[in-house]
Design a protein around this motif. Structure first.
Motif, PDB file in Angstrom:
ATOM      1  N   PHE A 167     -22.710  43.894  39.394  1.00  0.00           N
ATOM      2  CA  PHE A 167     -22.483  42.590  40.018  1.00  0.00           C
ATOM      3  C   PHE A 167     -22.476  42.737  41.546  1.00  0.00           C
ATOM      4  O   PHE A 167     -22.554  43.839  42.082  1.00  0.00           O
ATOM      5  CB  PHE A 167     -21.208  41.932  39.499  1.00  0.00           C
ATOM      6  CG  PHE A 167     -19.945  42.727  39.715  1.00  0.00           C
ATOM      7  CD1 PHE A 167     -19.139  42.517  40.824  1.00  0.00           C
ATOM      8  CD2 PHE A 167     -19.547  43.674  38.785  1.00  0.00           C
ATOM      9  CE1 PHE A 167     -17.985  43.241  41.019  1.00  0.00           C
ATOM     10  CE2 PHE A 167     -18.377  44.399  38.956  1.00  0.00           C
ATOM     11  CZ  PHE A 167     -17.594  44.193  40.080  1.00  0.00           C
ATOM     12  N   ALA A 168     -22.391  41.584  42.221  1.00  0.00           N
ATOM     13  CA  ALA A 168     -22.516  41.516  43.687  1.00  0.00           C
ATOM     14  C   ALA A 168     -23.907  41.946  44.133  1.00  0.00           C
ATOM     15  O   ALA A 168     -24.086  42.631  45.139  1.00  0.00           O
ATOM     16  CB  ALA A 168     -21.436  42.334  44.384  1.00  0.00           C
ATOM     17  N   TYR A 195     -19.962  47.395  37.156  1.00  0.00           N
ATOM     18  CA  TYR A 195     -19.850  48.030  38.462  1.00  0.00           C
ATOM     19  C   TYR A 195     -20.307  47.080  39.561  1.00  0.00           C
ATOM     20  O   TYR A 195     -21.308  46.376  39.409  1.00  0.00           O
ATOM     21  CB  TYR A 195     -20.723  49.291  38.533  1.00  0.00           C
ATOM     22  CG  TYR A 195     -20.531  50.237  37.382  1.00  0.00           C
ATOM     23  CD1 TYR A 195     -19.451  51.113  37.349  1.00  0.00           C
ATOM     24  CD2 TYR A 195     -21.433  50.246  36.314  1.00  0.00           C
ATOM     25  CE1 TYR A 195     -19.265  51.981  36.283  1.00  0.00           C
ATOM     26  CE2 TYR A 195     -21.260  51.114  35.239  1.00  0.00           C
ATOM     27  CZ  TYR A 195     -20.173  51.984  35.239  1.00  0.00           C
ATOM     28  OH  TYR A 195     -19.996  52.834  34.175  1.00  0.00           O
ATOM     29  N   SER A 196     -19.593  47.114  40.664  1.00  0.00           N
ATOM     30  CA  SER A 196     -20.046  46.420  41.860  1.00  0.00           C
ATOM     31  C   SER A 196     -21.175  47.229  42.500  1.00  0.00           C
ATOM     32  O   SER A 196     -21.121  48.456  42.536  1.00  0.00           O
ATOM     33  CB  SER A 196     -18.879  46.270  42.844  1.00  0.00           C
ATOM     34  OG  SER A 196     -19.295  45.624  44.024  1.00  0.00           O
ATOM     35  N   GLN A 198     -23.322  49.369  44.712  1.00  0.00           N
ATOM     36  CA  GLN A 198     -23.110  50.299  45.813  1.00  0.00           C
ATOM     37  C   GLN A 198     -24.464  50.567  46.471  1.00  0.00           C
ATOM     38  O   GLN A 198     -25.391  51.013  45.798  1.00  0.00           O
ATOM     39  CB  GLN A 198     -22.500  51.609  45.304  1.00  0.00           C
ATOM     40  CG  GLN A 198     -21.154  51.443  44.627  1.00  0.00           C
ATOM     41  CD  GLN A 198     -20.080  50.936  45.565  1.00  0.00           C
ATOM     42  OE1 GLN A 198     -19.899  51.471  46.661  1.00  0.00           O
ATOM     43  NE2 GLN A 198     -19.376  49.899  45.151  1.00  0.00           N
ATOM     44  N   GLU A 219     -17.057  39.834  50.527  1.00  0.00           N
ATOM     45  CA  GLU A 219     -16.038  40.623  49.830  1.00  0.00           C
ATOM     46  C   GLU A 219     -15.189  39.759  48.905  1.00  0.00           C
ATOM     47  O   GLU A 219     -14.879  40.162  47.778  1.00  0.00           O
ATOM     48  CB  GLU A 219     -15.139  41.326  50.852  1.00  0.00           C
ATOM     49  CG  GLU A 219     -14.094  42.233  50.223  1.00  0.00           C
ATOM     50  CD  GLU A 219     -13.256  42.960  51.255  1.00  0.00           C
ATOM     51  OE1 GLU A 219     -12.180  43.468  50.888  1.00  0.00           O
ATOM     52  OE2 GLU A 219     -13.675  43.018  52.427  1.00  0.00           O
ATOM     53  N   GLU A 222     -17.220  38.913  45.858  1.00  0.00           N
ATOM     54  CA  GLU A 222     -17.381  40.110  45.022  1.00  0.00           C
ATOM     55  C   GLU A 222     -16.121  40.359  44.196  1.00  0.00           C
ATOM     56  O   GLU A 222     -16.190  40.660  43.003  1.00  0.00           O
ATOM     57  CB  GLU A 222     -17.687  41.319  45.921  1.00  0.00           C
ATOM     58  CG  GLU A 222     -17.943  42.618  45.177  1.00  0.00           C
ATOM     59  CD  GLU A 222     -16.690  43.438  44.943  1.00  0.00           C
ATOM     60  OE1 GLU A 222     -16.702  44.319  44.058  1.00  0.00           O
ATOM     61  OE2 GLU A 222     -15.673  43.185  45.626  1.00  0.00           O
ATOM     62  N   ARG A 223     -14.959  40.223  44.829  1.00  0.00           N
ATOM     63  CA  ARG A 223     -13.692  40.424  44.098  1.00  0.00           C
ATOM     64  C   ARG A 223     -13.475  39.313  43.066  1.00  0.00           C
ATOM     65  O   ARG A 223     -12.932  39.559  41.982  1.00  0.00           O
ATOM     66  CB  ARG A 223     -12.518  40.461  45.066  1.00  0.00           C
ATOM     67  CG  ARG A 223     -12.412  41.723  45.902  1.00  0.00           C
ATOM     68  CD  ARG A 223     -12.022  42.925  45.055  1.00  0.00           C
ATOM     69  NE  ARG A 223     -13.162  43.581  44.415  1.00  0.00           N
ATOM     70  CZ  ARG A 223     -13.056  44.510  43.469  1.00  0.00           C
ATOM     71  NH1 ARG A 223     -11.858  44.876  43.026  1.00  0.00           N
ATOM     72  NH2 ARG A 223     -14.108  45.053  42.929  1.00  0.00           N
ATOM     73  N   TYR A 226     -15.392  40.255  40.018  1.00  0.00           N
ATOM     74  CA  TYR A 226     -14.725  41.340  39.285  1.00  0.00           C
ATOM     75  C   TYR A 226     -13.568  40.807  38.441  1.00  0.00           C
ATOM     76  O   TYR A 226     -13.484  41.076  37.232  1.00  0.00           O
ATOM     77  CB  TYR A 226     -14.232  42.382  40.286  1.00  0.00           C
ATOM     78  CG  TYR A 226     -13.449  43.517  39.674  1.00  0.00           C
ATOM     79  CD1 TYR A 226     -14.083  44.497  38.920  1.00  0.00           C
ATOM     80  CD2 TYR A 226     -12.071  43.614  39.864  1.00  0.00           C
ATOM     81  CE1 TYR A 226     -13.369  45.546  38.358  1.00  0.00           C
ATOM     82  CE2 TYR A 226     -11.343  44.660  39.309  1.00  0.00           C
ATOM     83  CZ  TYR A 226     -11.993  45.623  38.556  1.00  0.00           C
ATOM     84  OH  TYR A 226     -11.287  46.664  38.003  1.00  0.00           O
ATOM     85  N   SER A 244     -13.509  50.062  35.408  1.00  0.00           N
ATOM     86  CA  SER A 244     -14.854  49.494  35.260  1.00  0.00           C
ATOM     87  C   SER A 244     -15.369  49.536  33.831  1.00  0.00           C
ATOM     88  O   SER A 244     -16.583  49.506  33.617  1.00  0.00           O
ATOM     89  CB  SER A 244     -15.843  50.252  36.177  1.00  0.00           C
ATOM     90  OG  SER A 244     -15.477  50.123  37.524  1.00  0.00           O
ATOM     91  N   ASP A 377      -7.916  46.319  43.334  1.00  0.00           N
ATOM     92  CA  ASP A 377      -8.799  46.020  44.458  1.00  0.00           C
ATOM     93  C   ASP A 377      -8.820  47.148  45.484  1.00  0.00           C
ATOM     94  O   ASP A 377      -9.809  47.315  46.205  1.00  0.00           O
ATOM     95  CB  ASP A 377      -8.364  44.726  45.144  1.00  0.00           C
ATOM     96  CG  ASP A 377      -8.649  43.499  44.301  1.00  0.00           C
ATOM     97  OD1 ASP A 377      -9.587  43.557  43.480  1.00  0.00           O
ATOM     98  OD2 ASP A 377      -7.941  42.488  44.451  1.00  0.00           O
TER      99      ASP A 377
END
Length: 387
Positions: A167-168, A195-196, A198, A219, A222-223, A226, A244, A377
């Protein structure tokens, strides 16, 4: 502790995804044959060394084929590796044997053979349920291919199936990600990793986003992705058991639990990292060098390809154990720590525990301590206390 888990790294991919910095390569004309010969030799050498020390190596309770794209290997190669593992170590009657697979159009026809050779857990790399995003990531499947692969896997007899979500992603927003999640949850899954994104240095996607980062979610968004995902998974019966990862009761990944409990494991293949007898060893991220070292040693030397050895002393083992346990939702059990190390973690780590609780990153549980909602977080800050 005698290892009962093994990881086999298969480095081959049909193409490279734009976000990936794992060690992988396009196979040459004889790459599969050479890889299979060398990895089987590496397995036999490790088993021979284990037999000398322990009379007989313990049967494997977990075996994980990762990559790369393990499902890209010819069926004959996978069968030979499985046969070598079976003859060298044996599998426990309840062993969990996982194959990572790309849900491409050619996968369904291969699934019955994979199930017959002993694989009983499948990890289907979806990554996104948005075809536009899949194309941008360089994936060679669509969400329709995933749905067909999942259907075929059930028909082939797989009753333990995991998938992955990133995601993100560029252009992704909370609303569109929520739609992806709802699409995925219409299918029966036993496990999901999430997973966010990277942005790894040297990857095409990182270079693209460096030029224009405006497409990336902020940010806060993104949070929000999650936490909304974790809540929705809980509602669906896929319970988050790690930062995760989520699973239905009884389907947490056994192999990942080996890592998160700091237990020993064998590892084979280029770029693979093992942890046995208190030593972490790393094979080279170089197919030619790995093959050369393994073939030169034959069956006379375990860890022949390792280019880096790291002795984990007792203090480091204790700190790693605590750090890894905090990745799990249940957190650190003081009793389990005392049984393993013979001392009270509240004494050894009193300062770290106190600081993290004062910051609201750890919370008390009936058994010990675990990450708080804020700690989820800021998990990296928690882990740094124990590095």
């Amino acid at each position: 502790m005698i290892p009962t888990a093994a990881y086999i790294h298969v480095p081959f991919c049909a193409s490279r995804c734009s976000y990936c910095d794992f060690y992988s390569l396009r196979p040459g004309a004889d790459s599969f044959q050479r890889y299979t010969r060398a990895v089987c030799l590496e397995i036999r050498a490790e088993a021979a060394a284990a037999a000398q020390k322990n009379a007989a190596p313990a049967p494997l309770t977990s075996c994980y084929f990762g990559g790369g794209t393990p499902s890209f290997l010819p069926l004959s190669a996978l069968e030979k590796i499985m046969d070598t593992l079976r003859r060298s170590f044996a599998f426990d009657a309840e062993a969990e044997i996982t194959l990572e697979a790309n849900p491409a159009k050619n996968l369904p026809a291969r699934l019955p053979a994979l199930r017959r050779m002993g694989f009983n857990r499948l990890s289907l790399g979806l990554q996104s349920a948005d075809n536009r995003l899949l194309k941008r990531l360089g994936r060679i499947h669509t969400r329709e291919d995933f749905a067909e692969s999942l259907r075929a896997a059930r028909e082939a007899g797989f009753d333990n199936i995991s998938s992955d979500l990133i995601f993100a992603l560029p252009g992704q927003r909370l609303e569109s990600f929520t739609e992806e999640v709802e699409w995925l949850l219409q299918f029966p899954l036993e496990h999901l990793s999430f997973y966010s994104l990277q942005l790894e240095e040297g990857t095409p996607l990182a270079a693209e986003m460096a030029r224009d980062p405006s497409e990336l979610p902020g940010e806060d968004e993104e949070r929000a992705m999650y936490h909304s995902l974790r809540r929705r998974l809980n509602q669906s019966g896929l319970i988050p058991y790690e930062i995760s990862n989520a699973a239905r009761p009884g389907f947490a990944s056994r192999h990942n639990l080996v890592y998160w409990n700091a237990l020993p494991y064998y590892a084979f293949g280029p770029a693979a990292a093992s942890y046995t007898e208190g030593v972490r060893r790393h094979n080279p991220q170089d197919f030619e060098l790995w093959e050369q070292k393994v073939l030169a040693a034959g069956e006379t030397q375990a860890h022949a390809a390792a280019i880096e050895d790291e002795k984990i002393d007792r203090a480091s083992e204790q700190a790693e154990y605590v750090m890894l346990r905090f990745r799990l939702t249940e957190g650190l059990s003081f009793k389990a720590y005392r049984e393993r190390f013979g001392e009270d973690p509240q004494r050894r780590f009193a300062g770290a525990f106190s600081r993290l609780q004062e910051r609201g990153l750890l919370q008390k549980t009936p058994a010990g301590l675990a990450l708080s909602e804020l700690g989820l977080d800021l998990a990296n800050q928690v882990m740094l206390e124990f590095v």
